[in-house]
Structure formats: C-alpha cells, structure tokens
Design a protein around this motif. Structure first.
Motif: not given
Length: 883
Positions: A148-155, A160-173
């Motif tokens: 079931i789609y929920t807004r909180s799960k998408v958020r 989590r994806i943003v944090e993954l990019y930050r761990r790769q050094g891409r803070f502008a992602a």
C-alpha cells in the motif's frame, strides 16, 4: 522509464509541501479525490449536538472489508457520539495510512463513513542514477510492489537514498518522487534522481596552531584539499567518517612531537551555498610540550630482566616525548616476551605526568604470564592446496615453545608461495590450558594457473606473440609446471620446465628445463632500421637442485648442457666462401661456428625479504658461479653477485636498492681469427651486455664496448680538390655492440603510492636512478678500408671488368696498357669505443599499469652520464593484450 510508462500522465510530485495524504492541491488527482482539511471535521450537515449512533455504513472500500474499516475507530452502534469523537475517528483512520481521503456524514445518528483507499504500488522505477547502479540503491528502498502506498514510506525511502549518495560524497544529490496513476487504483512510483557532482573539500582551515604551519598539519590528514594535481586522489571527497579519523591523525601527530595535552576543540564541515564543496574548520589547542622523565621496565617474568630491557629502550630521559615511540616500545616488549615463549604477556605503560617540570615518566610493567606451547596448528580456507604445503612453511610445530618471531617468519614464507591472497593472518588463540596456544591460519586461495595467448608491441623486440601455460601449484602440491612458446621479429623460443620444491617431502628442491632458443642479433643502420648480424641457435637442458643451509640461506646447484650454432648470412658477409672481415668485421667472423657448453654451477642465496613476489622490506644477496669445461668446446668461469634491499618509508612509499656485477674468465688458450690476428678468448655470445631493458635510459646493448663503422663520402674543396670525410648520418654508420667481460649495475627506486582509485586501476608509479658499465675486452682491431677500384680491360663487346681494392682513398693504381681504373668508393673507417668502467648514469620515472588489455610498462629516462659510442634512449615501453 520505458515508453509505455511515459505515455501515462505523471500526476504529481509526492512530497510537495502542499501535499496532504499524498495529493498536492490543485492537481488532477486532487479533483478526483477531495483532500480533507488540516483539522478533520464532519460534513456540514452533521448536527453539533450529542446523540446515540443508530447505524454506521461504510462506502468506497475496494480491498478492505467495512468491518475492518470500523475496527480502526471507536465508533459503535448504540454509543453516544460528539463532534470530538467524530474528529478522533477521522484522525484514527488517517493514521492507518490506508486511505487517501476520509469523510464522515451524520444523518441524525446514522453515520456514513466515506473512504478512498490509498493505491497499491505496481512497481518502483529509478531514473537518472548513473554513478550508483540499481543494485546499490534497491536494497535501501523499503517500498515494494503490491504494498500500500503511503506518503511517509516514500519520504523515508527518499531520505535513505539521499543518505546513500551522501556516503558517496554527493551532497548536492536530490530525489524527486513521482506517482503515475494506473487503472484499478494502482500506481507506479518513480524516483527521479539528480545525482549532482561529487562534493569536494574546497578548503581546510586550522585555528589555534602556533607551533606548526597549516600545510604541515594538512599533510598529516587523509582528507586533502581539492586541487587539479590530485585528480587521481580519493581523499579530496568529503566523508564524515574521514573527518573523525583526521582528528585522531592530528592528535597522533602532536603526541609524537611531545604535546601530550593537545586536543581538538571542534571540527566543523560547512557546505558551500552552491552545495558543491565543503569547507572544514578545525579549532585546536596545542598545550605545552613535554620531555621524557624517568623511563624504566619492571618485569614479573623471571626470564626477562627489567634492567636489561631498560637499557634497550629507544627513549632516554630528556628526549622529547613521543607517544608513537611508546606504542612501538609496548609492541617490541610484547614481541620480546613472545621470543621467550610468553605469548600472552601483558605489557602496560604507567604514566607519571609532571606539569611543573613538563616531563612524562613512564614505567613499562610486564605482568607475569605462563610460558606457552603450541598445542595445535589449524589451517582453514585451503580448498586446493594440500595442508602439508602450508605446514612445511611453518617454523613452529605442535609441542614447540611459542615464539612470536617464528610466527611472523612463517607468515612471510606462506605469503612468498604466491598461492594465497596477501591478507593472510595467523591468529593466536588460547588452547585447552593456560599454557597452550592454537595457531589458526586463515588463507584465501587465488588462481595459480595461467593459460594465456598474448600479442603485443615492444620497443625492444617490435611485434611479439607468445603462448604459455603455467601452474605454480600443480595438483595442489606446490609443484610448478610451465611451458611457453614465444615469437618476435628477433627471437623465437620454446621451453618446458618443472620444479618439485620438496622432493620426497624433504627440504630438497629438484627441477629441470629443456629449451630451444633462436636469436637473431642485430645492429642499427638508422634510428628506425636494423639488420641481422649473427643468428644463434641454442638447444639444451638444465637440471637444478636446492637445499636450505639455514633459515635465510640456501644453496642451489645446476648443470647445463647447451649446443650452440652461430652463423652469418653468406650472401651478405662472405667472400669466396669465407667470412670477410671487410663485410662483417673481425668480431663477427670470430663468433661463427658450432660449439658445446657443458657447465656446472652453484648459487649461494641469502634472503630475508618479507615477500619474494612483491617485497616491501628485507634484503636478498646471491653469489653465483658457473664452470664451463666439463667436456664440450667452451671453457670459462663466470661469477655474478646480486643484491637488493627494500625499506618501507611510511605512507606506502617503498625504497629499493639493487646492485649486481659479474666477471667471466676464459680457461682456453690464445685464440686467433682466420687472418691470424689474436682475438679475445671469451666469445661474443658468452659476454655480458648492458642496456634496455635492465638499464633504463639506454638502448638495447647501448652501453659498453662497440665498433662503429663510418663510411667515407667525397667532399669538394674550395681549391677544386676532393677529400673524403666521415659521413656521420645514421644511414652511413653501423654500430656493433661487443659486450664485455666485466660489468656492474646499480638501481635505486622509490615506489610512489596513489589513492585508492588509482590502486584499483593497477597503477604503480616510481622514480629511479640507474648506474652501470660494462668493459674489459681485448681490442678487436679496427679496419680502415680505402675502398674499391673498378678495372676495365678491352673495349666494346669484348670489354671485361673486375673489382680490386684501392691502394688509398679516392685513388687507384695505374692500370696496365689497354685498361682503365675507376674509383668505385666503399671506403670506411672503424672506431673502437666504450671500453671503460666509468659509470653511466640515468634518472627518470616509470609507471606499471595492469590495464584491462594486459600489462603495460612505460619508462622515461634521461641519460646524465655517458661515454662516446653509447646509445641513449628516452622512452621505452612494453604493452600486450590477451585474446
């Protein structure tokens, strides 16, 4: 997104700030599904007064049962209700995150709950991710098809994806989720990813440092400022974990310089407004500098004398305090205890800090511990290699007293086999009793067999084709079996070899090789043109045996039998069926012939290197001698001495110093060529040669004794006369290297570490300096040739001509009556050069690259010292590929 998905309308951004229950105001979806207000309320027709619930109806459900919907509320038939209880029911239903919209209608106690269920997720789509592949992002996404789609799960997934990019050094992602409406209340969730550039460290500021400059402190850090010359460095990317590590590096540096009270007050990383780079600021407090006070060792182990160990300590009272030296001393004392069999000795330093005198006294206490014996040796991870192959490299066996030095030595010997990954570890684990220890060896096998067909281009041999099969761990017994076939423009060979390192499970190595080698020696006619001088065919075999004398010294014996046939092209170098020195030179005419070499040799080897394949520390010295003359037609004694030393400089830098030298002495009597002239007793094919590839900066056989032949050309003088001078252009000079009877060569090299990215590419750069020389020949005797005259006798059809040698350059003898003589040229002068032991010197840099196409090596070297006749070369390279 595929084309069919793009044709469906993308309804809205899921996380827009105006969104409520996943639907932004004003969108098409908002018109189809009315959005409840921020403060839930019942419909306008609902009376405000309290009453009892007479009936409850649920409408709008698709997947859920009406009773399930009511179970999420506290509304029940017969109970009283109020505006507050209806508002609470709305909140309870929204908190389930199952519904996009909920309304409650009241008709005098008859309640109608109207719901619109959240959609079901059909699939998850990623767009725009190039630097991070889907297999890295998918595990971070918790949403899945049929959920079931929920807004909180998408958020949460976006975070989590943003944090993954930050761990790769891409803070502008940035991640923008979109929802694509499908039929049957289904949706596709699309994460549109804008990766942005990798965030670099633009500047590192340090505040509070007075004793050391900013640059000196920055050099201690793993994180580096982004600059153009650090294109291959991975340390210029911002990493929060690396920020904490750099604080420890700063503290370690100050502690090694005596600042025992140093601390980092704060470390702040600020993202620039454009979110492209970071500016890191450290605030430090250096404190006072301390010296060592009283330093001593107290030992509770009877075999270890505290007074003796105190005298061996590297630090003395009055020296500047150095925390790294203290740590190393603890390790050294632990290893010393291990040498006496105390594997679990506890060494602890007690510090006595005197703030008034700024001294640091240290008492190293060695606690009592039982002497330990090896209970068992376990070997794990060897699936192919037999246990005995590993065990015979151990310097300890079950029942032996523990010795930490022998454990390290065992590790080095196992690594030198080349059968396992370099991260080999011998763990020391407690045994069944306090005085027992288990040595557990965990290995990870790597491929030891090589089957390759390769082709390449070499600056030395031009086009190269080779095929080889090598198994360095044949049948898992540590045996080596190899065969190879090589072909190039100037050499061809086929070889077969086998080595048994432990014959009959004894420390005796036996092996043998059989081979056929064809070599076409050459000389340069121009800078890009060579011609073949002599052809040497060698057929033979070698038998080898080796035995250890001590832990670091071994003796190798060998017997070699070679059948050589050295020939010259008769059409080029012969006259009237004989080798002509005018065409070939005395040195080439002397080399031809068939000969047999039967030699017995030995090598005395001293080797303390930590790894024979790629050493980082230790030394190796080898003395070799070969005695030819046990039968056969060649008699000589050849002696060679080789040595190398490797020293780690810290930070991944490795310094190596290599040296070698040799001398060959003939045991034959005086030798003369076909003209009766005395020649060197050591044949051309048995001498030492020096140049590319072992001496960088010089061409192949470019150093040492040689004969250069300069052809003479006519030159008109101002007075009308003609003179003959040397033509020194490449097209008119032949260069024949003669080798030497004595040589030496020294190499100093520093291997330079690169960042992790360059290491993954297999790049290993180095800077080097080479020096050497080869000499010691008997002067071969040069030739000055006046040229040829063409003598014509008779006239007309009966005329005949012949060629004779001219008496002097440009002149012919007075011909007989009825004959004419014309000078035909061909005059030349020879010069003997390079027979000196004066050092030649070159410096340069090179790079080894294990490229995807095969090994590649390039060296750029400049010859700083050379002698007349030497042939220098700036760039040498070798590249190949596999197919």
């Amino acid at each position: 997104m595929n084309s069919s998905l793009r044709q469906r309308p993308v309804v809205a951004a899921l996380l827009a700030t105006t969104m409520i229950a996943g639907v932004p105001a004003g969108s098409a979806m908002a018109q189809q599904a009315p959005v409840p207000s921020a403060a839930p309320a019942v419909a306008a027709s609902a009376p405000a007064s309290q009453g009892n619930i007479r009936a409850i109806a649920v409408t709008g459900t698709q997947r859920l049962e009406p009773d399930t919907v009511l179970s999420y509320t506290k509304l029940r038939i017969g109970q009283s209700y109020s505006q507050e209880s209806l508002d609470q029911a709305l909140r309870d239903l929204y908190e389930t995150e199952l519904f996009a919209d909920v309304q409650i209608r009241n008709d005098n106690g008859s309640l109608t709950v109207e719901v619109k269920e959240n959609p079901v997720i059909n699939r998850i789509v990623l767009e725009g991710n190039k630097r991070l592949k889907e297999d890295k992002i998918r595990p971070e996404i918790k949403l899945a098809p049929r959920q079931i789609y929920t807004r909180s799960k998408v958020r949460a997934d976006v975070a989590r994806i943003v944090e993954l990019y930050r761990r790769q050094g891409r803070f502008a992602a940035t991640i923008e989720p979109k929802m694509v409406q499908l039929d049957q209340n289904r949706v596709d969730i699309v994460f549109e990813i804008s990766e942005g550039p990798k965030s670099k460290v633009r500047q590192i500021n340090i505040i509070g440092n007075e004793k050391f400059k900013d640059g000196e402190l920055r050099s201690q850090m793993v994180t580096k400022q982004s600059r153009w010359f650090r294109v291959f460095s991975s340390g210029t990317s911002y990493d929060p974990d690396r920020l904490a590590y750099d604080q420890q590096k700063l503290r370690q540096f100050y502690l090694t310089e005596g600042y025992a009270d140093f601390r980092v007050i704060s470390a702040v990383a600020e993202l620039t407004p454009d979110k492209q780079d970071f500016i890191i600021t450290y605030v430090v407090e250096e404190g006072d500098r301390y010296k060592f006070g009283d330093v001593k060792v107290e030992s509770d182990i009877r075999d270890l004398s505290g007074d003796s160990l105190t005298r061996m300590l590297p630090m003395k009272k009055g020296d500047w305090y150095n925390a790294k030296q203290v740590e190393d001393t603890v390790d050294t004392l632990s290893e010393t205890a291990g040498l006496f069999g105390y594997a679990f000795a506890d060494v602890s330093p007690d510090f006595n800090r005197e703030k008034e005198s700024l001294t640091m006294g240290i008492n190293f206490r060695i606690a009592n511990a039982p002497r330990v014996y090896v209970e068992r040796v376990d070997i794990n991870g060897n699936t192919l290699t037999q246990d005995k192959v590993v065990r015979r490299e151990f310097r300890l066996a079950e029942g032996d007293a523990f010795n930490s030095f022998l454990v390290k030595r065992s590790k080095d010997r196992i690594n030198s086999l080349g059968f396992f990954q370099e991260k080999l570890d011998i763990e020391q684990k407690p045994g069944s009793a306090p005085d027992r220890i288990v040595l557990e060896t965990n290995v990870q096998e790597r491929s030891t067999g090589e089957l390759s067909l390769s082709a390449g281009f070499s600056s030395l041999e031009r086009f190269i084709v080779s095929a080889s099969i090598t198994q360095r761990n044949f049948r898992g017994k540590g045996q080596e079996l190899r065969t190879s076939v090589n072909y190039s423009a100037y050499s061809k060979s086929i070889e077969l070899g086998f080595t048994e390192p432990y014959f009959m499970d004894k420390s005796i190595a036996l092996g043998g090789d059989i081979y056929r080698r064809d070599l076409n020696s050459f000389r340069y006619l121009t800078s890009n043109t060579r011609d073949t001088t002599y052809e040497q065919t060698t057929t033979g075999f070698m038998l080898r045996a080796g035995v250890p004398l001590t832990e670091y010294m071994s003796l190798a014996l060998r017997y070699t039998l070679n059948f050589d046939d050295v020939t010259l092209d008769q059409g080029t170098y012969y006259t009237n069926g004989q080798c002509d020195p005018l065409l070939a030179g005395r040195y080439l005419c002397d080399a031809i012939g068939k000969r047999t070499t039967s030699s017995l040799g030995y090598s005395l080897i001293y080797d303390t290197r930590d790894n024979r394949i790629r050493p980082t520390r230790g030394q190796n010295v080898t003395l070799s001698q070969d005695f030819a003359g046990l039968g056969g037609s060649v008699k000589y004694v050849r002696t060679r001495l080789q040595g190398s030393k490797y020293v780690p400089l810290g930070g991944g830098f490795i310094f190596s110093l290599n040296g070698e030298g040799g001398y060959i002495h003939s045991l034959e009597g005086e030798r003369r060529d076909a003209t009766g002239q005395s020649v060197d007793r050591v044949r051309l094919t048995d001498r030492f040669f020096l140049g590319e590839p072992q001496f960088r900066g010089f061409d192949i056989r470019g150093v040492g004794p040689r004969v250069k032949r300069y052809y003479l050309t006519a030159q008109a003088n101002e007075d009308g006369s003609t003179s003959y001078v040397r033509n020194t252009s490449n097209n008119n000079v032949t260069d024949d290297a003669l080798g030497g009877k004595i040589y030496y060569l020294a190499r100093a090299e520093i291997e330079i570490p690169l960042g992790s990215g360059a290491r993954e590419m297999g790049l290993r750069p180095s800077i080097f300096m080479d020096a050497g020389a080869v000499a010691g020949l008997k002067n071969p005797g040069t030739i000055n040739f006046a040229g040829y005259c063409t003598v014509t006798t008779g006239t007309g059809d009966t005329a005949t001509s012949s060629t004779v040698r001219a008496p002097s350059v440009g002149n012919c003898d007075t011909p007989a009556v009825g004959s004419t003589a014309t000078y035909a040229g061909g005059a030349f002068e020879e010069e003997y050069l390079g027979d000196t032991l004066k050092p030649r010197l070159s410096v340069g840099f090179g790079v080894n690259w294990n490229s995807p196409f095969g090994p590649f090596r390039i060296d750029i070297a400049k010859a700083l010292l050379k002698e007349p006749g030497d042939d220098n070369k700036l760039i040498t390279f070798n590249v190949g590929t596999q197919f």
